[in-house]
Design an enzyme around this catalytic site. Structure first.
Site, PDB file in Angstrom:
ATOM      1  N   LYS A  59     -10.961   9.917  10.009  1.00  0.00           N
ATOM      2  CA  LYS A  59     -11.466   8.662  10.540  1.00  0.00           C
ATOM      3  C   LYS A  59     -12.896   8.733  11.065  1.00  0.00           C
ATOM      4  O   LYS A  59     -13.500   7.700  11.347  1.00  0.00           O
ATOM      5  CB  LYS A  59     -10.525   8.093  11.612  1.00  0.00           C
ATOM      6  N   SER A  86       1.075  13.726   9.311  1.00  0.00           N
ATOM      7  CA  SER A  86       0.783  12.970   8.089  1.00  0.00           C
ATOM      8  C   SER A  86       0.316  13.900   6.977  1.00  0.00           C
ATOM      9  O   SER A  86       0.661  13.699   5.811  1.00  0.00           O
ATOM     10  CB  SER A  86      -0.234  11.863   8.353  1.00  0.00           C
TER      11      SER A  86
HETATM   12  N1  PMP Z   1      -3.103  10.194   8.897  1.00  0.00           N
HETATM   13  C1  PMP Z   1      -3.598  10.082  10.130  1.00  0.00           C
HETATM   14  C2  PMP Z   1      -3.242  11.130  11.156  1.00  0.00           C
HETATM   15  C3  PMP Z   1      -4.422   9.001  10.463  1.00  0.00           C
HETATM   16  O1  PMP Z   1      -4.893   8.873  11.716  1.00  0.00           O
HETATM   17  C4  PMP Z   1      -4.720   8.019   9.476  1.00  0.00           C
HETATM   18  C5  PMP Z   1      -5.567   6.847   9.824  1.00  0.00           C
HETATM   19  N2  PMP Z   1      -4.916   5.885  10.626  1.00  0.00           N
HETATM   20  C6  PMP Z   1      -4.174   8.170   8.203  1.00  0.00           C
HETATM   21  C7  PMP Z   1      -3.389   9.282   7.955  1.00  0.00           C
HETATM   22  C8  PMP Z   1      -4.354   7.134   7.112  1.00  0.00           C
HETATM   23  O2  PMP Z   1      -5.657   6.885   6.713  1.00  0.00           O
HETATM   24  P1  PMP Z   1      -6.103   5.438   6.246  1.00  0.00           P
HETATM   25  O3  PMP Z   1      -6.246   4.581   7.471  1.00  0.00           O
HETATM   26  O4  PMP Z   1      -7.417   5.659   5.567  1.00  0.00           O
HETATM   27  O5  PMP Z   1      -5.070   4.886   5.332  1.00  0.00           O
END
Ligand code: PMP
Length: 359
Positions: free
Chosen positions: A55, A297
Site C-alpha cells: 500500500k 493475506s
Molecule cells: N493484503 C493486505 C495485507 C492488504 O493490506 C491489502 C490492501 N488492503 C491487500 C492484501 C489487497 O490489496 P488491494 O487493496 O490492492 O486489493
C-alpha cells in the site's frame, strides 16, 4: 577481505532524495523448499517497500495525484478509512510531505497497526467492529465533510489501479521478460493490485492466468450478488455474502468500485476460495522453511499458488503476491502458537551447560 567471504555488494548506484523514492521495485523471489518438483514458484515480496506493504505505492500516488490536480491543498488534513496498511503507507508519506493525517479503523484490526500509524504521527480514530468496513468508511466521510479534509478514497480513486498498472505490473513484466509466467495469484482488498496487473498482463502476457482469491467464508464475487452503490461508486450497503474473516486487508464487506472494473472486464481467469487457517498455515511454513516472513493475506495467496503447483505440469511458473510483512501480526492468531517464554526444549538447552541460566 577475508578469503572465504564470497559475497560482495556495491550499493544501489544512486543516492535517494527521500524515503518516498524507495517505494516499489520489490523483488520477485524463488520459493525453493516448499515448491513441488518441476514447478517454479515465485513470490513478489511487497514487504520490501519502506513501510513494509504494497500500500505504500497507492499512498504515494493518491497524494501526488491530488497535489497535481489541486484537490489537496498545502497543509490540508488527509483522512482515510483503512484496515491498516494504507494508513501506515499514508502516515509515512504524510510524515515526509508534512500533511496531518487522520485514519479511521475498526477496532478489530491488529493493535500494532494503530501504533505504527501513531509512530508516524497520524491520529487514529477507532470505529466499532460491529459496523464493519462500512462503518469506518462512513466515519471518514463524516469527518471529511465536517472539517473540510481531503478524503483519500482508496476504494474508488483512479489513482489506485493506476499506480499498480504503472509500477507493480511493469515490474512483473520486466522481471519475467523472456521467461514463462503461467499463473499470477492474489486476493483483493480494494482490488487495486489485481486491476492494475490485469490491465497490463491482459495486453502483454495474455497467456498468463490471473488467479483471484477470496476468503472461503466471504465469497463476495463468487456469490454473483451485485453490489449496491451510491452515485460516486461508494458502497450503499454491506454485501450479503460477507462474513468477518481473519485475512486482514482482504475482502471488505462490500465490492469496491476499483474491483468492479476487474469483474466487468473479465480481468481474472480463476476465482479460488481459501480459508484463513490455510493462509496462516502457509505464512508459517514460508517463514520456517523459506525464511520469508509475510502476513496472512500473503500466506493465503501462497496457499492458492501451492494448490495450483501441486496439480501443474512440469515447467509451470507461478507467481504469488505477498502484500505485507508478518511483523504486522505479532498480536494476532498468526503468532498465537509462538511463545514468549522458553519452551521445554529451550529450557533443556539452557540447562545443558552450567553458566548463564535464567532463574
Ligand atoms: N493484503 C493486505 C495485507 C492488504 O493490506 C491489502 C490492501 N488492503 C491487500 C492484501 C489487497 O490489496 P488491494 O487493496 O490492492 O486489493
Amino acid at each position: 577481505m577475508d578469503a572465504i567471504t564470497q559475497r560482495t555488494t556495491s550499493g544501489r548506484g544512486r543516492l535517494y532524495d527521500s524515503i518516498l523514492e524507495t517505494i516499489g521495485n520489490t523483488p520477485v523471489i524463488r520459493v525453493n523448499n516448499l515448491a513441488p518438483d518441476g514447478v517454479r514458484l515465485y513470490v513478489k515480496a511487497e514487504f520490501f517497500n519502506p513501510a513494509a506493504s504494497v500500500k505504500d505505492r497507492l499512498a504515494l500516488n493518491i497524494i501526488e495525484t491530488a497535489e497535481r490536480t489541486g484537490a489537496l491543498k498545502p497543509g490540508q488534513t488527509i483522512v482515510e478509512a483503512t484496515s491498516g496498511n494504507t494508513g501506515i503507507g499514508l502516515a509515512m508519506v504524510c510524515a515526509q510531505k508534512g500533511y496531518p493525517l487522520v485514519v479511521t479503523m475498526a477496532d478489530s484490526f491488529s493493535v500494532e497497526r494503530r501504533r505504527l500509524m501513531r509512530m508516524f504521527g497520524a491520529k487514529v480514530v477507532l470505529t466499532p467492529r460491529s459496523e464493519k468496513g462500512t462503518g469506518m468508511y462512513m466515519k471518514a466521510v463524516e469527518l471529511a465533510e465536517t472539517h473540510g479534509w481531503f478524503l483519500a478514497r482508496q476504494f474508488e480513486t483512479e489513482a489506485n489501479a493506476d499506480i499498480h498498472e504503472a509500477t507493480t505490473a511493469r515490474e512483473i513484466i520486466g522481471d519475467f521478460a523472456g521467461d514463462r509466467l503461467d499463473h499470477v495469484v492474489m486476493g483483493y482488498g480494494t482490488g487495486g493490485t489485481v486491476a492494475g496487473i490485469a490491465r497490463v498482463l491482459r495486453k502483454e502476457r495474455p497467456e498468463t492466468r490471473i488467479v483471484l482469491s477470496e476468503p472461503a467464508n466471504a465469497q463476495l464475487i463468487a456469490s454473483g450478488i451485485v453490489q449496491k452503490r451510491g452515485p460516486d461508486g461508494s458502497p450503499a450497503e454491506s454485501h450479503s455474502a460477507f462474513e468477518p474473516h481473519p485475512i486482514q486487508g482482504w475482502t471488505p464487506d462490500f465490492i469496491p468500485n476499483v474491483l468492479q472494473e476487474v469483474i466487468d472486464t473479465g480481468g481474472f481467469d480463476d476465482l479460488v476460495p481459501v480459508t484463513g487457517a490455510e493462509g496462516m498455515a502457509w505464512a508459517r511454513k514460508l517463514a520456517r522453511q523459506e525464511g520469508i516472513l509475510t502476513g496472512v493475506s500473503g500466506g493465503a495467496s501462497f496457499a492458492v499458488a501451492m494448490g495450483i503447483a501441486e496439480r501443474a505440469q512440469p515447467g509451470t511458473v507461478i507467481l504469488a503476491m505477498l502484500p505485507d510483512t508478518g511483523e504486522r501480526y505479532l498480536t494476532t492468531p498468526l503468532f498465537e502458537d509462538i511463545p514468549e517464554d522458553m519452551d521445554d526444549e529451550e529450557k533443556a538447552l539452557s540447562e545443558s551447560t552450567p553458566g548463564y541460566r535464567l532463574g
